[in-house]
Design an enzyme around this catalytic site. Structure first.
Site, PDB file in Angstrom:
ATOM      1  N   CYS A 248       3.880  -2.879  -5.537  1.00  6.94           N
ATOM      2  CA  CYS A 248       2.808  -2.110  -6.152  1.00  6.94           C
ATOM      3  C   CYS A 248       3.308  -1.086  -7.110  1.00  6.94           C
ATOM      4  O   CYS A 248       4.130  -1.267  -7.970  1.00  6.94           O
ATOM      5  CB  CYS A 248       1.710  -1.910  -5.272  1.00  6.94           C
ATOM      6  N   HIS A 332       0.041  -7.101  -3.045  1.00  8.70           N
ATOM      7  CA  HIS A 332       0.238  -6.672  -1.899  1.00  8.70           C
ATOM      8  C   HIS A 332       1.047  -7.742  -0.960  1.00  8.70           C
ATOM      9  O   HIS A 332      -0.005  -8.500  -0.240  1.00  8.70           O
ATOM     10  CB  HIS A 332      -0.946  -5.769  -1.093  1.00  8.70           C
ATOM     11  N   GLU A 334       1.795  -7.691   2.050  1.00 11.66           N
ATOM     12  CA  GLU A 334       1.403  -7.475   3.440  1.00 11.66           C
ATOM     13  C   GLU A 334      -0.212  -7.759   3.694  1.00 11.66           C
ATOM     14  O   GLU A 334      -0.788  -7.703   4.935  1.00 11.66           O
ATOM     15  CB  GLU A 334       1.673  -6.119   3.997  1.00 11.66           C
TER      16      GLU A 334
END
Length: 363
Positions: A248, A332, A334
């Site tokens: 990001c 993202h 995650e």
């Protein structure tokens, strides 16, 4: 809104007159992760899904120690949540943290306004029950919105001092620009010995920790607001063999360090359902995203290739260096919230770390 448009609803959470950058998120769930994501620092978030708060808040779903949003806007707010892990309602949680909620308005109309006119600044203001704002009051809110500036965002959310999360595996330094907790959890779950350093750390300070890999985390604001981080990444790149993974804001900072430029998107990408195409394989990934800036593809030097693009607007979603062990993604991996299918990128990073370690030993 800063253009004078007024949207009225019912106030919940904390009573306030709160200015911020108004953005919208298209996720159907994950509101607790959204409000606690440091990347939303300074923003008033409009949730496009019509019912928010129905499973309350839990002790496990936060992505940092507190909410970072300036306000939350929803169509319908559930004040009687039902979930076996819930420890309270979203309204009570945000009220306790001083965050106002505006509910009961037409969030579709507000979202369409932002799509048509671009992200803009706004104010959430609460009035006594039954009171109506006069022209002078509305004009004052407009001026408050126009005066809002998002400054020092990374410094406000990032760690002020280094700390370590011990592990048996490779030494990884995570440069904290406003890291979500799940980035660190994904690294430690793979056995990494993680040291988290402030966004202001120099290349020399990072290298003094003898990292086998570096992760540049997510964070709020514009990448051009942290020029010291760009210089730090340039110093790391000069090593020539240090694996780097940017996520990001970290992706954007790495791009600037490589000589590219960035620009502000009209209304950003925020949600847990953004399709991204991996150019090498043609595979489509559904991703979690939260960013208002993008890397200009035409500004990339020849040694950097675009690896992923958005299927919504064709913007750059991933980069890789053709010679150096560096790759980045705009989204993202995650998740939290969002699909978990992209966690393989952490494994790809650690495979890069392993290959680099083997090359160093055999050199």
């Amino acid at each position: 809104m800063e253009d004078g448009t007024l949207f009225a609803g019912a106030g919940f959470g904390a009573p306030a007159v709160q200015a911020g950058e108004v953005v919208f998120n298209t996720g159907m769930t994950g509101y607790q992760e959204v409000v606690t994501d440091p990347s939303y620092y300074g923003q008033i978030v409009v949730m496009t899904y019509p019912l928010i708060g129905n499973y309350g808040v839990t002790a496990a779903d936060g992505e940092s120690r507190q909410p970072w949003i300036r306000g939350l806007v929803v169509k319908e707010l559930c004040d009687r949540p039902s979930h076996w892990q819930a420890v309270g309602s979203l309204s009570d949680y945000l009220a306790g943290c001083g965050v106002p909620i505006l509910a009961g308005l037409d969030t579709r109309a507000l979202t369409r306004h932002l799509r048509s006119h671009g992200t803009m600044r706004g104010v959430i203001a609460t009035l006594p029950e039954g009171a109506e704002p006069g022209p002078a009051q509305v004009a004052a809110w407009v001026e408050t919105a126009r005066a809002f500036r998002l400054e020092g965002a990374v410094r406000s959310v990032a760690t002020a001092a280094p700390y370590r999360i011990p592990g048996p595996g490779p030494r990884v330094v995570a440069v904290d620009f406003g890291a979500k907790e799940n980035i660190l959890r994904e690294l430690t779950a793979r056995g990494c010995d993680v040291t988290v350093v402030p966004a202001t750390a120099s290349a020399e300070e990072v290298l003094s920790l003898r990292p086998e890999g570096v992760v540049l985390t997510n964070g709020p604001g514009a990448p051009t607001d942290v020029p010291e981080a760009v210089e730090m990444v340039r110093g790391l790149l000069s090593q020539g063999d240090l694996p780097i993974f940017g996520i990001c804001l970290g992706h954007q900072i790495a791009a600037l360090a490589l000589g590219a430029t960035t620009y502000k998107l009209p209304y950003g990408h925020r949600g847990a359902n953004h399709p991204v195409k991996e150019l090498a394989t043609g595979r489509i990934h559904i991703t979690s995203q939260n960013h208002g800036y993008a890397v200009a593809a035409e500004s990339l030097p020849p040694e950097v290739e675009v690896t992923h693009v958005s299927l919504h607007d064709g913007t750059v979603e991933g980069l890789a260096h053709r010679r150096l062990p560096l790759f980045t993604v705009q989204y993202h991996p995650e998740a939290c919230p969002g699909p978990r299918e992209n966690r393989y990128l952490f494994d790809r990073f650690l495979a890069l770390v392993d290959r680099s370690a083997v090359s160093t030993r055999t050199a």
